[in-house]
Design a protein around this motif. Structure first.
Motif, PDB file in Angstrom:
ATOM      1  N   ILE A 169      -6.490  -1.689 -20.326  1.00  0.00           N
ATOM      2  CA  ILE A 169      -7.156  -2.261 -19.501  1.00  0.00           C
ATOM      3  C   ILE A 169      -8.976  -2.025 -19.860  1.00  0.00           C
ATOM      4  O   ILE A 169      -9.705  -3.150 -19.914  1.00  0.00           O
ATOM      5  CB  ILE A 169      -7.369  -2.490 -17.567  1.00  0.00           C
TER       6      ILE A 169
ATOM      7  N   ARG B 241       4.227  -0.271 -11.769  1.00  0.00           N
ATOM      8  CA  ARG B 241       3.627  -1.288 -10.913  1.00  0.00           C
ATOM      9  C   ARG B 241       4.199  -2.182 -10.413  1.00  0.00           C
ATOM     10  O   ARG B 241       2.570  -2.348  -9.516  1.00  0.00           O
ATOM     11  CB  ARG B 241       3.079  -1.556 -12.925  1.00  0.00           C
TER      12      ARG B 241
ATOM     13  N   GLY C 207      -4.178   1.729 -17.040  1.00  0.00           N
ATOM     14  CA  GLY C 207      -5.558   1.371 -16.790  1.00  0.00           C
ATOM     15  C   GLY C 207      -6.171   1.515 -17.854  1.00  0.00           C
ATOM     16  O   GLY C 207      -8.008   0.689 -17.927  1.00  0.00           O
ATOM     17  N   GLN C 208      -6.341   2.356 -18.675  1.00  0.00           N
ATOM     18  CA  GLN C 208      -6.775   2.577 -19.873  1.00  0.00           C
ATOM     19  C   GLN C 208      -7.439   1.465 -21.279  1.00  0.00           C
ATOM     20  O   GLN C 208      -8.207   1.100 -22.069  1.00  0.00           O
ATOM     21  CB  GLN C 208      -7.234   3.506 -20.691  1.00  0.00           C
TER      22      GLN C 208
ATOM     23  N   ASP D 165      -0.548   4.430 -19.242  1.00  0.00           N
ATOM     24  CA  ASP D 165      -1.343   3.915 -18.850  1.00  0.00           C
ATOM     25  C   ASP D 165      -1.864   3.007 -19.182  1.00  0.00           C
ATOM     26  O   ASP D 165      -2.975   2.813 -20.074  1.00  0.00           O
ATOM     27  CB  ASP D 165      -2.383   5.339 -19.356  1.00  0.00           C
TER      28      ASP D 165
ATOM     29  N   ILE E 187     -14.247  -0.087 -12.440  1.00  0.00           N
ATOM     30  CA  ILE E 187     -12.809   0.120 -12.192  1.00  0.00           C
ATOM     31  C   ILE E 187     -12.490   1.190 -10.774  1.00  0.00           C
ATOM     32  O   ILE E 187     -12.005   1.072 -10.337  1.00  0.00           O
ATOM     33  CB  ILE E 187     -12.133   0.047 -13.515  1.00  0.00           C
ATOM     34  N   ASN E 188     -13.163   2.106 -11.211  1.00  0.00           N
ATOM     35  CA  ASN E 188     -12.629   2.899  -9.903  1.00  0.00           C
ATOM     36  C   ASN E 188     -13.598   3.411  -9.027  1.00  0.00           C
ATOM     37  O   ASN E 188     -12.714   3.077  -7.976  1.00  0.00           O
ATOM     38  CB  ASN E 188     -13.570   4.460 -10.836  1.00  0.00           C
TER      39      ASN E 188
ATOM     40  N   ARG F  46       3.494  -0.502  -6.848  1.00  0.00           N
ATOM     41  CA  ARG F  46       1.644  -0.300  -6.809  1.00  0.00           C
ATOM     42  C   ARG F  46       0.949  -1.641  -6.644  1.00  0.00           C
ATOM     43  O   ARG F  46      -0.136  -1.716  -5.622  1.00  0.00           O
ATOM     44  CB  ARG F  46       0.857   0.055  -7.917  1.00  0.00           C
TER      45      ARG F  46
ATOM     46  N   GLY G 270     -11.226   0.326  -7.297  1.00  0.00           N
ATOM     47  CA  GLY G 270     -10.318   0.791  -6.867  1.00  0.00           C
ATOM     48  C   GLY G 270      -9.883   1.702  -5.422  1.00  0.00           C
ATOM     49  O   GLY G 270      -9.533   2.061  -4.871  1.00  0.00           O
TER      50      GLY G 270
ATOM     51  N   THR H 208     -10.122  -4.035  -5.890  1.00  0.00           N
ATOM     52  CA  THR H 208      -8.856  -4.336  -7.439  1.00  0.00           C
ATOM     53  C   THR H 208      -7.398  -2.936  -6.982  1.00  0.00           C
ATOM     54  O   THR H 208      -7.675  -2.085  -6.495  1.00  0.00           O
ATOM     55  CB  THR H 208      -8.697  -4.111  -8.597  1.00  0.00           C
TER      56      THR H 208
ATOM     57  N   LYS I 132      -6.580   2.146 -10.808  1.00  0.00           N
ATOM     58  CA  LYS I 132      -5.884   2.537 -11.659  1.00  0.00           C
ATOM     59  C   LYS I 132      -5.982   3.653 -13.058  1.00  0.00           C
ATOM     60  O   LYS I 132      -5.729   4.207 -13.572  1.00  0.00           O
ATOM     61  CB  LYS I 132      -6.863   1.403 -12.648  1.00  0.00           C
TER      62      LYS I 132
END
Length: 253
Positions: A33, A74, A30-31, A28, A203-204, A77, A207, A212, A215
């Motif tokens: 970051i 990744r 994303g966490q 993971d 971030i959400n 993605r 995304g 971006t 994540k």
């Protein structure tokens, strides 16, 4: 800067442990970051210099780059995100550069495509609570990391604006509590909780809107997940406890 690095080493070791537990064992990124952004900004609140932050930033970017290029999913993605965002970015560059940077043959990410449709169809006031149709077969698992798109479809720009204002007010209260705390540890704790919640929302939102790559960061208090809700509630409870003790100390003085 050497003295600052010596002070920062214990926190860096703790962060590396978190990277191993989250990014390596649970795959993971994303966490990690999210934690890296929070740690970097908290460093400034703790009195760190911009030079130290720059060194940490370069190290973090290098580590993230290695983590991306060594993981096929990744890389895919990032390529999928670039395939959907490249037209807006490459339009600002010279034609020769744009052609060299253009990626072809990759479809727009499924979730991002339908999330954008849901946000667009919501308009200003939305289709009505419970009346969204894109979530019915097009936008899978809308109650998880993509919940903001579903909310915007049903409640429109007004609903999303209300959510952002509520989060902004909550974060403002956290920073106000931190500003009143005399204890440096409590001060940094309140700041850290505010940054974690704020960066999670940003971030959400970035995304699902395609700004971006996605994540997998949950929206605090809105995305499905009991463990996330419990952790956030405990964090806010601790901040409120600090606020209460601060008020009692002020009255006693």
């Amino acid at each position: 800067i050497k003295d600052e690095i010596k002070i920062f080493i214990p926190y860096l070791i703790l962060f590396i442990v978190a990277v191993v537990l989250i990014a390596v064992l649970q795959n993971d990124l994303g966490q990690v970051i999210l934690l890296a952004l929070t740690l970097g900004v908290m460093l400034l609140f703790a009195g760190g210099s911009l030079r130290l932050l720059g060194v940490i930033f370069l190290g973090t970017i290098s580590t993230a780059f290695v983590a991306i290029i060594t993981s096929p999913h990744r890389i895919l993605r990032v390529k999928s995100w670039w395939a959907s965002a490249q037209d807006s970015v490459l339009a600002l560059l010279p034609q020769g550069w744009a052609e060299n940077l253009r990626v072809s043959g990759l479809p727009e990410p499924y979730q991002i495509y339908h999330a954008a449709n849901a946000i667009s169809s919501g308009g200003f006031f939305g289709s009505g609570l419970g009346e969204g149709y894109i979530k019915l077969g097009f936008l899978s698992d809308v109650h998880t990391d993509i919940v903001l798109a579903g909310i915007t479809e049903e409640l429109g720009f007004v609903g999303l604006f209300v959510i952002v204002m509520l989060f902004s007010y909550m974060l403002w209260r956290f920073f106000r509590i931190a500003n009143r705390v005399a204890n440096k540890t409590y001060y940094l704790f309140c700041v850290g909780i505010a940054l974690l919640l704020g960066f999670s929302l940003i971030i959400n939102a970035f995304g699902i809107s395609g700004i971006t790559p996605v994540k997998g960061i949950a929206v605090p208090f809105l995305s499905y997940g009991g463990s996330s809700l419990i952790a956030n509630c405990i964090a806010i409870g601790l901040v409120l406890s600090i606020s209460k003790n601060t008020q009692l100390n002020e009255r006693s003085l």
